[in-house]
Enzyme design. Structure first.
Site, PDB file in Angstrom:
ATOM      1  CG  HIS A   8      25.792  38.649  35.370  1.00  0.00           C
ATOM      2  ND1 HIS A   8      25.973  37.395  35.911  1.00  0.00           N
ATOM      3  CD2 HIS A   8      27.035  39.109  35.086  1.00  0.00           C
ATOM      4  CE1 HIS A   8      27.263  37.111  35.937  1.00  0.00           C
ATOM      5  NE2 HIS A   8      27.932  38.138  35.451  1.00  0.00           N
TER       6      HIS A   8
ATOM      7  CG  HIS B 153      30.614  44.982  34.619  1.00  0.00           C
ATOM      8  ND1 HIS B 153      31.062  45.256  33.348  1.00  0.00           N
ATOM      9  CD2 HIS B 153      31.168  43.780  34.954  1.00  0.00           C
ATOM     10  CE1 HIS B 153      31.827  44.269  32.929  1.00  0.00           C
ATOM     11  NE2 HIS B 153      31.927  43.372  33.876  1.00  0.00           N
TER      12      HIS B 153
ATOM     13  CG  HIS C   5      32.484  40.313  37.970  1.00  0.00           C
ATOM     14  ND1 HIS C   5      31.635  39.479  37.296  1.00  0.00           N
ATOM     15  CD2 HIS C   5      33.014  41.147  37.042  1.00  0.00           C
ATOM     16  CE1 HIS C   5      31.651  39.786  35.997  1.00  0.00           C
ATOM     17  NE2 HIS C   5      32.487  40.795  35.822  1.00  0.00           N
TER      18      HIS C   5
ATOM     19  CD  GLU D  63      34.057  37.483  35.762  1.00  0.00           C
ATOM     20  OE1 GLU D  63      34.388  38.232  34.835  1.00  0.00           O
ATOM     21  OE2 GLU D  63      33.196  36.590  35.648  1.00  0.00           O
TER      22      GLU D  63
ATOM     23  CG  HIS E 216      35.662  43.344  34.768  1.00  0.00           C
ATOM     24  ND1 HIS E 216      35.000  42.157  34.519  1.00  0.00           N
ATOM     25  CD2 HIS E 216      36.839  43.016  35.376  1.00  0.00           C
ATOM     26  CE1 HIS E 216      35.751  41.150  34.960  1.00  0.00           C
ATOM     27  NE2 HIS E 216      36.861  41.642  35.491  1.00  0.00           N
TER      28      HIS E 216
ATOM     29  CB  THR F 232      33.847  36.638  31.873  1.00  0.00           C
ATOM     30  OG1 THR F 232      33.029  37.699  32.385  1.00  0.00           O
ATOM     31  CG2 THR F 232      35.303  37.053  31.866  1.00  0.00           C
TER      32      THR F 232
END
Ligand SMILES: [Zn+2]
Length: 364
Positions: free
Chosen positions: A64, A90, A92, A102, A115, A196
């Site tokens: 992910h 990590h 996004h 996000e 994050h 999330t």
């Protein structure tokens, strides 16, 4: 933030994980007109982030996102009521077709989001902290295309090809982890939210920085096109859509009412899943080469409009106006005194010596 799998099938999460349908979910859209200034929100202070190259950190593609494990010696020393210890960080991101942060600000989605995830050691284990209110904290910062490579991200990005496939793992030599965050850690938003991804525990004290981190277009592209997720598909758009606030308040560490972001944006923000503004003007803004420092979300647009009104400017204007009024009043007074002295019919004041009233006179 993705701490566990699965991280797909977002609409069906709440069927198996009830918290995912809760009323304190993340991410959210930050409506800057509705944020509340709190003087209790002190600048974030980090401790222990310059890691020696001899320290090896695990980097993994979990299908992910890409996760860098962090030692617990990295802490948030100030900016929260209690100390938090690092767990992992990590990212996004979106795709070549669109941005992938996000959180959004006034409806605008940024190119990416980092994050850094922390736990409250007073909760005991990390597993326990995840279930306790305030047990987790996340420092979030928006990634945005800038004019040149951000060297702070190179140690991470140059290892991506080694974890191209889901489940792959490698190591990264220690580097300055703090460099991955904005240079200004004093201006941020704070709210109570959740993981999330499942199990969507509503235990996260979120900090979303008001300043973005600039990476080159090539670096953002590397992030968007290198990794693979489930079924060998491209790992892209790994963000959850924004969740409803359900009455939650978003605090700000700075006075948004004095912020330039109050000025309407000419582009009106960017809707989810559409490309970020790609003007040369925006890319040339504000960047100190190689520092990772960026511009406040939306503030760049106001600078184009020439409305970069800062609190210091407001104070300077007020003092300037006060000085002008005082000077004018003084000049009028002098003018009147001189006019009075010039009047032919004015009588000189008698040469009277005034004496202070005595206590006896006042008691009559
Ligand atoms: Zn995340």
């Amino acid at each position: 933030m993705c701490l566990s799998l699965p991280c797909t099938d977002k609409d069906e999460w709440q069927l198996e994980f009830p918290f995912c349908g809760g009323q304190k979910q993340s991410p959210i859209n930050i409506d800057t007109n509705s944020t509340i200034f709190s003087h209790e929100l002190q600048p974030i202070v980090l401790a222990g982030y310059s890691l020696d190259p001899s320290e090896q950190l695990s980097l993994m593609n979990n299908g992910h996102t890409v996760v860098l494990q962090l030692p617990g010696s990295l802490t948030i020393a100030s900016g929260y009521p209690q100390e938090y210890r690092a767990m992992q960080l990590h990212l996004h991101w979106g795709s070549p077709e669109g941005p992938g942060s996000e959180h959004t600000v006034d409806g605008r989605r940024y190119d990416g989001e980092i994050h850094m995830v922390y736990y409250n050691p007073s909760c005991g284990s990390i597993k326990e902290a995840m279930k306790q209110p305030g047990g987790l904290a996340v420092l979030a910062a928006f990634l945005q295309v800038g004019p040149e490579d951000n060297m702070h991200y190179q140690p991470l990005l140059e290892q991506l090809h080694k974890v191209q496939e889901e489940g792959k793992e490698t190591t990264v030599a220690g580097f300055n982890i703090e460099g991955l965050l904005p240079a200004n850690l004093g201006r941020y938003y704070r709210y109570s939210g959740s993981l999330t991804t499942p199990p969507c525990y509503q235990t996260v004290n979120w900090t979303v920085f008001n300043w973005t981190v600039l990476l080159s277009k090539e670096q953002i592209s590397l992030l968007e096109t290198t990794l693979q997720g489930d079924d060998d598909t491209d790992l892209q758009n790994n963000f959850r859509l924004t969740q409803r606030l359900h009455g939650r308040k978003v605090l700000a560490s700075f006075q948004a009412s004095l912020s330039p972001r109050k000025v309407p944006l000419p582009d009106g923000g960017v809707a989810p899943m559409t490309p970020a503004p790609d003007s040369a003007t925006e890319r040339s803004m504000d960047k100190v080469p190689g520092t990772g420092a960026g511009c406040p979300p939306c503030a760049d647009s106001e600078k184009r409009l020439g409305f970069a009104l800062q609190p210091a400017d407001v104070l300077a204007g007020l003092f300037g106006a006060l000085f002008a009024v005082t000077a004018l009043a003084f000049l009028i007074y002098i003018h009147r005194q001189r006019s009075q002295n010039r009047r032919p019919d004015s009588h000189p004041k008698p040469n009277i010596i005034y004496t202070a009233a005595t206590t006896d006179e006042n008691t009559v």
